[in-house]
Motif scaffolding. Structure first.
Motif, PDB file in Angstrom:
ATOM      1  N   THR A 277     -11.030  53.913  59.921  1.00  0.00           N
ATOM      2  CA  THR A 277     -10.306  54.664  58.497  1.00  0.00           C
ATOM      3  C   THR A 277      -9.365  53.467  58.038  1.00  0.00           C
ATOM      4  O   THR A 277      -8.708  52.918  58.748  1.00  0.00           O
ATOM      5  CB  THR A 277      -9.831  55.920  58.988  1.00  0.00           C
ATOM      6  OG1 THR A 277      -8.686  55.656  59.935  1.00  0.00           O
ATOM      7  CG2 THR A 277     -10.742  56.896  59.672  1.00  0.00           C
ATOM      8  N   ASP A 278      -9.067  53.906  56.842  1.00  0.00           N
ATOM      9  CA  ASP A 278      -8.245  52.787  55.924  1.00  0.00           C
ATOM     10  C   ASP A 278      -7.570  53.858  54.924  1.00  0.00           C
ATOM     11  O   ASP A 278      -8.015  55.235  54.938  1.00  0.00           O
ATOM     12  CB  ASP A 278      -9.223  52.148  55.051  1.00  0.00           C
ATOM     13  CG  ASP A 278      -9.724  51.106  55.720  1.00  0.00           C
ATOM     14  OD1 ASP A 278      -9.039  50.200  56.225  1.00  0.00           O
ATOM     15  OD2 ASP A 278     -10.923  50.925  55.883  1.00  0.00           O
ATOM     16  N   ILE A 279      -6.536  53.530  54.515  1.00  0.00           N
ATOM     17  CA  ILE A 279      -5.752  54.328  53.744  1.00  0.00           C
ATOM     18  C   ILE A 279      -6.292  54.531  52.415  1.00  0.00           C
ATOM     19  O   ILE A 279      -6.965  53.657  51.721  1.00  0.00           O
ATOM     20  CB  ILE A 279      -4.326  53.595  53.367  1.00  0.00           C
ATOM     21  CG1 ILE A 279      -3.367  53.451  54.620  1.00  0.00           C
ATOM     22  CG2 ILE A 279      -3.337  54.325  52.087  1.00  0.00           C
ATOM     23  CD1 ILE A 279      -2.141  52.778  54.392  1.00  0.00           C
ATOM     24  N   ALA A 280      -6.455  55.928  51.887  1.00  0.00           N
ATOM     25  CA  ALA A 280      -7.200  56.403  50.599  1.00  0.00           C
ATOM     26  C   ALA A 280      -6.345  55.860  49.564  1.00  0.00           C
ATOM     27  O   ALA A 280      -5.047  55.429  49.509  1.00  0.00           O
ATOM     28  CB  ALA A 280      -7.072  57.581  50.509  1.00  0.00           C
TER      29      ALA A 280
ATOM     30  N   ILE B 142      -0.708  62.141  50.217  1.00  0.00           N
ATOM     31  CA  ILE B 142      -0.587  62.893  51.404  1.00  0.00           C
ATOM     32  C   ILE B 142      -1.876  63.715  51.488  1.00  0.00           C
ATOM     33  O   ILE B 142      -2.188  64.390  50.760  1.00  0.00           O
ATOM     34  CB  ILE B 142       0.621  63.781  51.316  1.00  0.00           C
ATOM     35  CG1 ILE B 142       2.153  62.877  51.143  1.00  0.00           C
ATOM     36  CG2 ILE B 142       0.732  64.426  52.711  1.00  0.00           C
ATOM     37  CD1 ILE B 142       2.365  61.589  52.072  1.00  0.00           C
ATOM     38  N   GLY B 143      -2.467  63.692  52.837  1.00  0.00           N
ATOM     39  CA  GLY B 143      -3.452  64.462  53.066  1.00  0.00           C
ATOM     40  C   GLY B 143      -3.135  65.835  53.408  1.00  0.00           C
ATOM     41  O   GLY B 143      -2.144  66.208  53.531  1.00  0.00           O
ATOM     42  N   ALA B 144      -4.335  66.490  53.753  1.00  0.00           N
ATOM     43  CA  ALA B 144      -4.096  68.059  54.153  1.00  0.00           C
ATOM     44  C   ALA B 144      -3.277  68.138  55.390  1.00  0.00           C
ATOM     45  O   ALA B 144      -2.454  69.261  55.439  1.00  0.00           O
ATOM     46  CB  ALA B 144      -5.466  68.576  54.338  1.00  0.00           C
TER      47      ALA B 144
ATOM     48  N   ALA C 216      -9.599  57.337  54.387  1.00  0.00           N
ATOM     49  CA  ALA C 216     -10.818  57.107  53.821  1.00  0.00           C
ATOM     50  C   ALA C 216     -11.915  56.376  54.777  1.00  0.00           C
ATOM     51  O   ALA C 216     -11.459  55.423  55.488  1.00  0.00           O
ATOM     52  CB  ALA C 216     -10.954  56.375  52.482  1.00  0.00           C
ATOM     53  N   ASP C 217     -13.095  56.752  54.644  1.00  0.00           N
ATOM     54  CA  ASP C 217     -14.086  56.060  55.631  1.00  0.00           C
ATOM     55  C   ASP C 217     -14.414  54.845  54.912  1.00  0.00           C
ATOM     56  O   ASP C 217     -13.853  54.619  53.843  1.00  0.00           O
ATOM     57  CB  ASP C 217     -15.255  56.838  56.014  1.00  0.00           C
ATOM     58  CG  ASP C 217     -16.016  57.328  54.928  1.00  0.00           C
ATOM     59  OD1 ASP C 217     -16.046  56.470  53.837  1.00  0.00           O
ATOM     60  OD2 ASP C 217     -16.870  58.353  54.928  1.00  0.00           O
ATOM     61  N   LEU C 218     -15.330  54.203  55.618  1.00  0.00           N
ATOM     62  CA  LEU C 218     -15.586  52.725  55.040  1.00  0.00           C
ATOM     63  C   LEU C 218     -16.280  52.837  53.546  1.00  0.00           C
ATOM     64  O   LEU C 218     -15.982  51.986  52.805  1.00  0.00           O
ATOM     65  CB  LEU C 218     -16.526  51.795  56.184  1.00  0.00           C
ATOM     66  CG  LEU C 218     -16.615  50.320  55.770  1.00  0.00           C
ATOM     67  CD1 LEU C 218     -15.311  49.748  55.703  1.00  0.00           C
ATOM     68  CD2 LEU C 218     -17.612  49.861  56.807  1.00  0.00           C
ATOM     69  N   ASP C 219     -17.137  53.667  53.456  1.00  0.00           N
ATOM     70  CA  ASP C 219     -17.939  53.784  52.133  1.00  0.00           C
ATOM     71  C   ASP C 219     -16.775  54.132  51.142  1.00  0.00           C
ATOM     72  O   ASP C 219     -16.865  53.687  50.132  1.00  0.00           O
ATOM     73  CB  ASP C 219     -18.837  55.015  52.237  1.00  0.00           C
ATOM     74  CG  ASP C 219     -20.031  54.320  53.134  1.00  0.00           C
ATOM     75  OD1 ASP C 219     -20.292  53.219  53.401  1.00  0.00           O
ATOM     76  OD2 ASP C 219     -21.179  55.092  53.462  1.00  0.00           O
TER      77      ASP C 219
END
Length: 120
Positions: free
Chosen positions: A3-6, A11-13, A20-23
């Motif tokens: 996973t990478d930083i979006a 801030i997420g839920a 973020a996933d790779l795609d």
């Protein structure tokens, strides 16, 4: 699972940094590359493609074609190890730059079609 930083940072839920996933990460990197002007980043002055400068230039077909080649070259240079661009279409209308990109994320093999729009 990687996973990478979006992007954009938020801030997420769960109250932590959104990931973020790779795609999704590949899509985020393409967006950053398209809307970053060369010279804007201190440690990577060549990063970017100057796409938003097009909004103020005459939109002759020759200029659009040259810019499409420049965008492809930037994508290959900076993200070529991550994505393979299949098709790219660039349009300018009413002060908005629109880029349709069809690409494959190399690690996952997933084909994606994303639209990026920006205004200066």
């Amino acid at each position: 699972m990687r996973t990478d930083i979006a992007f954009p940072f938020r801030i997420g839920a769960r109250g932590r940094t959104a990931t973020a996933d790779l795609d999704e990460h590949a899509r985020d990197l393409i967006e950053q590359l398209l809307f970053t002007s060369p010279g804007e980043r201190v440690m990577r002055p060549g990063f970017g493609c100057g796409l938003l400068d097009l909004v103020f230039a005459p939109t002759a077909p020759e200029l659009i074609a040259a810019l499409e080649l420049s965008v492809r070259a930037s994508l290959q240079r900076w993200l070529g190890d991550l994505v393979e661009v299949r098709a790219l279409d660039l349009t300018v209308h009413g002060g908005t730059v629109r880029v349709d990109v069809h690409y494959t994320v190399r690690r996952t093999g997933n084909d994606r079609e994303d639209v990026f729009e920006g205004k200066p």
